[in-house]
Design an enzyme around this catalytic site. Structure first.
Site, PDB file in Angstrom:
ATOM      1  N   GLY A   1     -12.474  -9.065  -7.723  1.00  0.00           N
ATOM      2  CA  GLY A   1     -11.882  -8.169  -8.707  1.00  0.00           C
ATOM      3  C   GLY A   1     -12.446  -6.781  -8.532  1.00  0.00           C
ATOM      4  N   THR A   2     -11.913  -5.829  -9.262  1.00  0.00           N
ATOM      5  CA  THR A   2     -12.338  -4.434  -9.150  1.00  0.00           C
ATOM      6  C   THR A   2     -12.717  -3.869 -10.509  1.00  0.00           C
ATOM      7  OG1 THR A   2     -10.070  -3.612  -9.400  1.00  0.00           O
ATOM      8  CG2 THR A   2     -10.848  -4.042  -7.160  1.00  0.00           C
TER       9      THR A   2
ATOM     10  N   GLU B   1     -13.683   3.288 -12.732  1.00  0.00           N
ATOM     11  CA  GLU B   1     -13.966   4.327 -13.719  1.00  0.00           C
ATOM     12  C   GLU B   1     -13.046   5.507 -13.407  1.00  0.00           C
ATOM     13  OE1 GLU B   1     -18.128   5.301 -13.799  1.00  0.00           O
ATOM     14  OE2 GLU B   1     -18.699   3.230 -13.382  1.00  0.00           O
TER      15      GLU B   1
ATOM     16  N   TYR C   1     -12.370  -0.541 -21.323  1.00  0.00           N
ATOM     17  CA  TYR C   1     -13.474  -0.122 -22.195  1.00  0.00           C
ATOM     18  C   TYR C   1     -14.013   1.229 -21.770  1.00  0.00           C
ATOM     19  CZ  TYR C   1     -16.580  -1.794 -18.408  1.00  0.00           C
ATOM     20  OH  TYR C   1     -17.221  -1.989 -17.196  1.00  0.00           O
TER      21      TYR C   1
ATOM     22  N   ASP D   1     -17.055   3.287 -20.345  1.00  0.00           N
ATOM     23  CA  ASP D   1     -18.289   3.131 -19.582  1.00  0.00           C
ATOM     24  C   ASP D   1     -18.854   4.518 -19.332  1.00  0.00           C
ATOM     25  OD1 ASP D   1     -20.324   1.865 -18.212  1.00  0.00           O
ATOM     26  OD2 ASP D   1     -19.281   2.012 -16.295  1.00  0.00           O
TER      27      ASP D   1
ATOM     28  N   GLU E   1     -12.740   2.752 -18.352  1.00  0.00           N
ATOM     29  CA  GLU E   1     -12.871   1.855 -17.196  1.00  0.00           C
ATOM     30  C   GLU E   1     -11.954   0.648 -17.358  1.00  0.00           C
ATOM     31  OE1 GLU E   1     -16.247  -0.762 -14.787  1.00  0.00           O
ATOM     32  OE2 GLU E   1     -16.709   1.233 -15.577  1.00  0.00           O
TER      33      GLU E   1
ATOM     34  N   HIS F   1     -15.718   0.052  -8.124  1.00  0.00           N
ATOM     35  CA  HIS F   1     -16.516  -1.072  -7.643  1.00  0.00           C
ATOM     36  C   HIS F   1     -15.648  -2.277  -7.302  1.00  0.00           C
ATOM     37  CE1 HIS F   1     -20.159   0.591 -10.160  1.00  0.00           C
ATOM     38  NE2 HIS F   1     -19.714   1.449  -9.264  1.00  0.00           N
TER      39      HIS F   1
ATOM     40  N   ARG G   1     -22.707 -12.743  -7.064  1.00  0.00           N
ATOM     41  CA  ARG G   1     -21.587 -11.793  -7.007  1.00  0.00           C
ATOM     42  C   ARG G   1     -22.025 -10.594  -6.184  1.00  0.00           C
ATOM     43  NH1 ARG G   1     -20.105  -7.380 -11.025  1.00  0.00           N
ATOM     44  NH2 ARG G   1     -22.015  -8.051 -12.070  1.00  0.00           N
TER      45      ARG G   1
ATOM     46  N   HIS H   1     -21.748  -7.186  -5.813  1.00  0.00           N
ATOM     47  CA  HIS H   1     -21.295  -6.053  -6.619  1.00  0.00           C
ATOM     48  C   HIS H   1     -21.296  -4.835  -5.704  1.00  0.00           C
ATOM     49  CE1 HIS H   1     -22.095  -2.975  -9.983  1.00  0.00           C
ATOM     50  NE2 HIS H   1     -20.876  -3.433 -10.180  1.00  0.00           N
TER      51      HIS H   1
END
Length: 521
Positions: free
Chosen positions: A6-7, A10, A89, A91, A96, A163, A247, A249
């Site tokens: 997933g991505t 921002e 949300y 961030d 984001e 990310h 994960r 990241h």
């Protein structure tokens, strides 16, 4: 094993009519307006399983500090989980979008693009409320019109992330995984770079470069995501069964408008991780100075520069990526698409980078800018910086990227209808299906939610549902349970009967202390 991914994007945000208005305030307006118009309820985030300061190398910085309790209704803490299973949300000072979990790169590309649809909807929702003179934030005026950009720099020295996240086995040696990925991450920017006017963090040196993020990394490995960034982020926060999984990241990629670049970013990385877990050796590609090489490659628009390997060889980014491609292998049709497209793009880049201007972001942007330079413009002309920014505008009516698509000068892989569908519906093969459908059907009964949990309000008490298995609670497993339940109590009862782990019922008072924990990013 499926490689769930997933991505997290921002987005840049501005208010042209009031350029000094706090981006924390405007980002909060965007999220809260979207929640008010589209969901009817804001969902608190359950921070119980968050561990952003736990390092894969074996230490946890959290034990060295006292963590404050943050009011979930405070400015800048707005959060909503939406119908497609994603999280939207605030961030820091950005809105984001964290996409739902997908089990392949093709779907992950689509649900990432769905974030643009969500952001555009939030902009429209803010405008609608402002037109009515409504401010949904206490003690704040209605929000002026918003502009949203899918980019990574603010032009003033700050960078914000796009990310990627990839699940992998905890049995895999982290040193082997990270060292196998570093040369790949350093060189893949020639395919997935978004292009940027300006050199250096502040962009105050005239020039154009391939990557928006290359100037903001300082070491090979680091836990940090905002300062002293590392090519490999060492956060050990799996958002899954921690006994079995980690994960990856990944914070080093650019935000992509191009569907081709985004698909390859996700698909190539997945294939390289697959190969590493199968035992394929990439140690012969170890770079002598990877951090320096990031900047060197980003500034070489010809793609001819050679970087030095530890074994003494000197290879170009294209040559290194070609070796990676030779060593990976496909396990399904999506992998086959990635490998074929990967080869096509490498061949075109080798002939002339601008031959990929219909496929990749940085070459599309460079083609636009170069047309002005060829007519006598100077690279330091502010109008060229505006082209850079307007390319990443997500408003289809204003975006240079979308203008190229309409003119047939930028290839797309999926239709806008498919992306619009993904903005409102979850992927079917992961736990995101359950999360999204419960949000859609019983949103007002959700007290808190996270990637691994969902807390449902049953009136006098609450039930906490475990979602630790990423491939669990998908449509096949949970579809009938969610769709046939008429009430949230009936849903919880059905889950228990089918063996889904539901923690003991707890009072709202006891629950409150658990869901007010802060998120340290």
């Amino acid at each position: 094993m499926a490689r769930f991914m997933g991505t997290e994007t921002e987005y840049g945000i501005s208010t042209p009519e009031d350029p000094y208005l706090s981006q924390i305030i405007t980002s909060t307006h965007a999220v809260v307006a979207f929640a008010a118009v589209n969901t009817g309820a804001r969902t608190r985030w359950d921070f119980e399983n968050e561990a952003p300061l736990k390092d894969t190398r074996g230490f946890d910085l959290r034990r060295y500090r006292t963590v404050p309790v943050v009011d979930p209704n405070a400015m800048g803490v707005a959060n909503v989980v939406i119908d497609n299973g994603a999280r939207f949300y605030v961030d820091h000072a950005h809105p984001e979008y964290a996409s739902p979990e997908c089990d392949n790169a093709w779907d992950a590309m689509i649900w990432d693009a769905a974030g643009d649809v969500v952001m555009n909807q939030a902009v429209a929702d803010v405008a609608e409320l402002t037109q009515q003179g409504i401010s949904i934030l206490d003690k704040h005026d209605p929000c002026p019109p918003l502009k949203i950009y899918k980019n990574n720099v603010d032009g003033k020295g700050a960078s914000y992330g796009s990310h990627e996240n990839y699940q992998y086995s905890r049995k895999t040696d982290f040193e082997v995984m990270s060292q196998g990925l570093i040369p790949f991450f350093v060189t893949r920017q020639v395919i997935i770079g978004a292009g940027r006017i300006g050199l250096g963090e502040a962009g105050d040196t005239p020039g154009f470069q391939i990557s928006q993020r290359a100037d903001y990394f300082y070491q090979e490995l680091s836990l940090e995501t905002t300062l002293n960034r590392g090519i490999i982020n060492t956060r050990d926060e799996p958002h899954a069964n921690a006994v079995h999984f980690r994960r990856m990241h990944t914070i080093i990629g650019d935000a992509n408008m191009s569907q081709t670049a985004n698909f390859l970013k996700l698909g190539m990385t997945k294939l390289v991780m697959d190969a590493i877990e199968k035992g394929v050796d990439f140690s012969d590609l170890k770079l002598s100075t990877p951090v320096e090489d990031l900047r060197t490659i980003s500034r070489d628009l010809s793609l001819n520069v050679k970087i030095k390997l530890v074994d003494g060889r000197e290879l170009s980014a294209l040559e290194i990526l070609g070796i990676y491609r030779e060593r990976v292998s496909a396990t399904d049709e999506v992998d086959e698409k990635v490998i074929a497209l990967w080869g096509e793009v490498l061949d075109l880049l080798a002939e002339d980078p601008l031959k990929t201007a219909h496929l990749l972001d940085w070459t599309a942007k460079w083609s636009l800018i170069k047309s002005y330079l060829d007519r006598g413009a100077d690279i330091s002309d502010p109008k060229l910086a505006l082209i850079d920014l307007q390319y990443s505008d997500i408003d289809p009516a204003k975006s240079l990227y979308h203008a190229l698509v309409r003119k047939g000068r930028m290839k797309t892989l999926v239709s806008q209808e498919e992306i619009d569908f993904a903005a409102k519906n979850p992927p079917k093969n992961s736990r995101a299906y359950f999360r999204g459908r419960v949000v859609s059907r019983f949103g007002e009964s959700i007290t808190a939610v996270s990637w691994q949990t969902m807390v449902l309000n049953l009136g006098e008490a609450s039930a906490k549902i475990s979602l630790s298995e990423v491939d669990g609670m998908n449509r096949e497993v949970a579809g009938d349970l969610v769709e046939n339940a008429e009430t949230v109590a009936e849903l919880v009862a059905g889950l228990s009967e089918h063996g889904v782990h539901v923690e003991g019922i707890r009072t709202q008072h006891n629950l409150q202390g658990e869901i007010n924990k802060p998120h340290l990013h």
